[in-house]
Motif scaffolding. Sequence first.
Motif, PDB file in Angstrom:
ATOM      1  N   ALA A 135      17.179  -6.562 -10.399  1.00  0.00           N
ATOM      2  CA  ALA A 135      17.000  -5.343  -9.618  1.00  0.00           C
ATOM      3  C   ALA A 135      18.353  -4.677  -9.433  1.00  0.00           C
ATOM      4  CB  ALA A 135      16.366  -5.643  -8.269  1.00  0.00           C
ATOM      5  N   SER A 136      18.374  -3.357  -9.459  1.00  0.00           N
ATOM      6  CA  SER A 136      19.635  -2.634  -9.337  1.00  0.00           C
ATOM      7  C   SER A 136      19.413  -1.315  -8.619  1.00  0.00           C
ATOM      8  CB  SER A 136      20.259  -2.402 -10.711  1.00  0.00           C
ATOM      9  OG  SER A 136      19.343  -1.747 -11.562  1.00  0.00           O
ATOM     10  N   GLU A 137      20.503  -0.758  -8.126  1.00  0.00           N
ATOM     11  CA  GLU A 137      20.495   0.544  -7.475  1.00  0.00           C
ATOM     12  C   GLU A 137      21.643   1.371  -8.047  1.00  0.00           C
ATOM     13  OE1 GLU A 137      17.246   0.166  -4.734  1.00  0.00           O
ATOM     14  OE2 GLU A 137      18.474   1.892  -5.310  1.00  0.00           O
ATOM     15  N   TYR A 138      21.434   2.689  -8.074  1.00  0.00           N
ATOM     16  CA  TYR A 138      22.452   3.583  -8.615  1.00  0.00           C
ATOM     17  C   TYR A 138      22.632   4.790  -7.706  1.00  0.00           C
ATOM     18  CZ  TYR A 138      21.828   0.959 -12.938  1.00  0.00           C
ATOM     19  OH  TYR A 138      21.775  -0.043 -13.870  1.00  0.00           O
ATOM     20  N   GLU A 139      23.837   5.287  -7.698  1.00  0.00           N
ATOM     21  CA  GLU A 139      24.108   6.562  -7.051  1.00  0.00           C
ATOM     22  C   GLU A 139      23.435   7.644  -7.894  1.00  0.00           C
ATOM     23  OE1 GLU A 139      25.927  10.259  -6.153  1.00  0.00           O
ATOM     24  OE2 GLU A 139      26.540   9.187  -7.968  1.00  0.00           O
ATOM     25  N   ASP A 140      22.937   8.677  -7.235  1.00  0.00           N
ATOM     26  CA  ASP A 140      22.116   9.669  -7.942  1.00  0.00           C
ATOM     27  C   ASP A 140      22.801  10.299  -9.155  1.00  0.00           C
ATOM     28  OD1 ASP A 140      20.438  11.040  -4.989  1.00  0.00           O
ATOM     29  OD2 ASP A 140      20.045   9.259  -6.214  1.00  0.00           O
TER      30      ASP A 140
END
Length: 125
Positions: free
Chosen positions: A56-61
Amino acid sequence: VQLQASGGGSVQAGASLRLSCTASGRSFVTYVLGWFRQAPGKEREFVAAVNRGGDASEYEDSVRGRFTISRDRGKNVVYLQMNSLKPEDTAVYYCAAAPVLDDEVYTKKFLFDYWGQGTLVTVSS
């Protein structure tokens, strides 16, 4: 405990770079690993992070769809593949590690306990 970032450089807009960060001194399998960046005169901002399991990962827009974060748990390494680079991506990029008890992905700076020394990425137009 040390985080060593590498892979920065000077490139033209549209090019790609891959940053690497090797953690040493302890195992980081129970840590979220992330990347932040700081442009001249600006605050350090979140770029991307990956959970302890690597699934799972998250990114800045502004980087979503262009950057990909991944980790090699066996080697204590986190990568940031950066494609379609833009001049506004110019910054010093820092890797960081945050202890976690579950499979969450953290994005807030204050949650990260360990920081690397930074690697400079310069993108010219």
